[in-house]
Design an enzyme around this catalytic site. Structure first.
Site, PDB file in Angstrom:
ATOM      1  CG  ASP A 175      -2.045   0.998   1.130  1.00 21.43           C
ATOM      2  OD1 ASP A 175      -2.370   1.421  -0.001  1.00 21.43           O
ATOM      3  OD2 ASP A 175      -2.601   1.362   2.177  1.00 21.43           O
ATOM      4  N   GLY A 176       0.338   2.320  -0.618  1.00 19.58           N
ATOM      5  CA  GLY A 176       0.998   3.631  -0.556  1.00 19.58           C
ATOM      6  C   GLY A 176       1.521   4.145  -1.884  1.00 19.58           C
TER       7      GLY A 176
ATOM      8  CG  ASN B  49      -8.056  -1.883  -4.837  1.00 17.65           C
ATOM      9  OD1 ASN B  49      -7.142  -2.689  -4.674  1.00 17.65           O
ATOM     10  ND2 ASN B  49      -8.252  -0.886  -3.983  1.00 17.65           N
TER      11      ASN B  49
ATOM     12  NE  ARG C 286      -7.836   2.326  -5.106  1.00 14.09           N
ATOM     13  CZ  ARG C 286      -6.592   2.332  -4.687  1.00 14.09           C
ATOM     14  NH1 ARG C 286      -5.625   2.636  -5.522  1.00 14.09           N
ATOM     15  NH2 ARG C 286      -6.301   2.032  -3.441  1.00 14.09           N
TER      16      ARG C 286
ATOM     17  NE  ARG D 194      -2.634  -1.434   4.685  1.00 12.85           N
ATOM     18  CZ  ARG D 194      -3.890  -1.523   4.261  1.00 12.85           C
ATOM     19  NH1 ARG D 194      -4.653  -2.491   4.694  1.00 12.85           N
ATOM     20  NH2 ARG D 194      -4.369  -0.638   3.418  1.00 12.85           N
TER      21      ARG D 194
ATOM     22  CD  GLU E 143       3.856 -13.376  15.410  1.00 12.89           C
ATOM     23  OE1 GLU E 143       3.878 -12.224  15.888  1.00 12.89           O
ATOM     24  OE2 GLU E 143       3.394 -14.364  16.022  1.00 12.89           O
TER      25      GLU E 143
HETATM   26  C1  IPE Z   1      -5.281  -2.642  -0.014  1.00 12.41           C
HETATM   27  O1  IPE Z   1      -4.983  -1.290  -0.229  1.00 12.41           O
HETATM   28  C2  IPE Z   1      -5.308  -3.384  -1.309  1.00 12.41           C
HETATM   29  C3  IPE Z   1      -4.038  -3.471  -2.023  1.00 12.41           C
HETATM   30  C4  IPE Z   1      -2.873  -3.066  -1.597  1.00 12.41           C
HETATM   31  C5  IPE Z   1      -4.130  -4.092  -3.299  1.00 12.41           C
HETATM   32  P1  IPE Z   1      -6.140  -0.202  -0.311  1.00 12.41           P
HETATM   33  O2  IPE Z   1      -5.465   1.094  -0.491  1.00 12.41           O
HETATM   34  O3  IPE Z   1      -7.150  -0.578  -1.330  1.00 12.41           O
HETATM   35  O4  IPE Z   1      -6.786  -0.324   1.133  1.00 12.41           O
HETATM   36  P2  IPE Z   1      -7.791   0.654   1.903  1.00 12.41           P
HETATM   37  O5  IPE Z   1      -8.917   0.960   0.977  1.00 12.41           O
HETATM   38  O6  IPE Z   1      -7.011   1.900   2.250  1.00 12.41           O
HETATM   39  O7  IPE Z   1      -8.193  -0.108   3.118  1.00 12.41           O
HETATM   40  C1  IPE Z   2      -1.742   0.302  -3.354  1.00 15.26           C
HETATM   41  O1  IPE Z   2      -1.479   1.658  -3.377  1.00 15.26           O
HETATM   42  C2  IPE Z   2      -2.012  -0.263  -4.712  1.00 15.26           C
HETATM   43  C3  IPE Z   2      -3.409  -0.621  -4.963  1.00 15.26           C
HETATM   44  C4  IPE Z   2      -4.357  -0.634  -4.090  1.00 15.26           C
HETATM   45  C5  IPE Z   2      -3.744  -0.979  -6.328  1.00 15.26           C
HETATM   46  P1  IPE Z   2      -2.653   2.710  -3.328  1.00 15.26           P
HETATM   47  O2  IPE Z   2      -3.062   3.042  -4.716  1.00 15.26           O
HETATM   48  O3  IPE Z   2      -3.735   2.274  -2.423  1.00 15.26           O
HETATM   49  O4  IPE Z   2      -1.894   3.958  -2.688  1.00 15.26           O
HETATM   50  P2  IPE Z   2      -2.469   4.981  -1.622  1.00 15.26           P
HETATM   51  O5  IPE Z   2      -2.968   4.187  -0.453  1.00 15.26           O
HETATM   52  O6  IPE Z   2      -3.562   5.745  -2.304  1.00 15.26           O
HETATM   53  O7  IPE Z   2      -1.288   5.830  -1.281  1.00 15.26           O
HETATM   54 MG    MG Z   3      -4.096   2.499  -0.456  1.00 15.01          MG
END
Ligand code: IPE
Ligand code: IPE
Ligand code: MG
Length: 250
Positions: A18-19, A66, A69, A179, A198
């Site tokens: 994530d991020g 997702n 989005r 995570r 863990e």
């Molecule tokens: C979790 O990340 C899913 C993936 C990394 C593929 P999200 O960015 O979708 O999670 P939430 O919506 O912040 O919980």
């Molecule tokens: C994780 O990164 C990748 C996917 C969920 C596809 P994000 O796209 O959720 O990145 P942030 O959380 O918006 O920074």
């Molecule tokens: Mg995210």
């Protein structure tokens, strides 16, 4: 299935990558640039895991949620997936990585489905590490599809029967779940399989997750005592069994 892995390497590492979006926003770049850099981070992480002897790496690439989005981001993620899959196969083969895509493929286009199947086939003879890419995956989807399979087979609904019907039945449960991105939640990942995993949360955004950050997570894992419901005294007594002592004395 899982064993006390104190001082050991995790056999199975799972990651919520994530991020990416925040990484891009910090640089005034489009979100897609963050996802592209996410592929680079994944390539680096796969190689490091192979080198460290991790047996299974499972990553969360696209969740059932997702789809919510903007359509533009969803379609660029689909394109990036196809592109990455085709591009990465030679390196995966070179590193001995067997690729599996885990998730509901029915909603994916024929082109995406074909790319996934072809990459799986191309790495099917590799055996150094398994890489599970969870795409259009959700823990609830997995439990529901497993329950449907067990019910249709007429078997009694037991933990073992459900376990065998889950999409990750080909690997043991994860030992360590990382995570990135600072959120303290599971977001519908590995709901069944993470019962005794863990957990390690880091503020590092996924594109910044480098080998040092991976090693830190592995080190934190090694310092944990996994008890699986037992007491600490029981775990410590089991660590020094009489047979172990004779081995040490020999
Ligand atoms: C979790 O990340 C899913 C993936 C990394 C593929 P999200 O960015 O979708 O999670 P939430 O919506 O912040 O919980
Ligand atoms: C994780 O990164 C990748 C996917 C969920 C596809 P994000 O796209 O959720 O990145 P942030 O959380 O918006 O920074
Ligand atoms: Mg995210």
């Amino acid at each position: 299935m899982a064993s006390n892995a104190l001082h050991n390497m995790p056999q199975h590492v799972a990651i919520v990558m994530d991020g990416n979006g925040r990484w891009a926003a910090k640089r005034f770049l489009p979100r897609l640039a963050g996802h592209q850099q996410g592929v680079v981070a994944l390539r680096r992480c796969v190689k490091a895991c192979v080198e460290r002897g991790v047996g299974v790496l499972t990553v969360f690439a696209f969740s059932s949620e997702n789809w919510n989005r903007p359509a533009e981001e969803v379609s660029s993620l689909m394109e990036l997936l196809v592109h990455a899959v085709v591009n990465e196969v030679p390196d995966l083969q070179k590193n001995g990585v067997r690729l599996y895509f885990v998730g509901d493929r029915q909603r994916l286009s024929a082109k995406v489905q074909a790319a996934l199947s072809s990459a799986e086939l191309s790495t099917a003879s590799q055996s150094r590490m398994v890489l599970n890419v969870c795409f259009n995956y959700g823990g609830r989807w997995d439990m529901a599809q497993a329950a449907q399979k067990v019910a249709a087979s007429g078997q009694p609904i037991t933990e073992l029967a459900i376990d065998r019907a889950l999409a990750l039945a080909h690997v043991p449960d994860p030992d360590l779940l990382i995570r990135t991105g600072g959120e303290l939640r599971i977001s519908n990942f590995l709901l069944w399989q993470a019962a005794y995993t863990e957990l390690h949360f880091t503020d590092k955004l996924w594109p910044e997750f480098d080998v040092t950050a991976l090693d830190e997570a592995l080190q934190v894992y090694r310092s944990r005592e996994r008890r699986f419901g037992q007491s600490s005294a029981q775990i410590q007594a089991a660590e020094v069994k009489p047979s172990d002592q004779s081995v040490k004395a020999a």
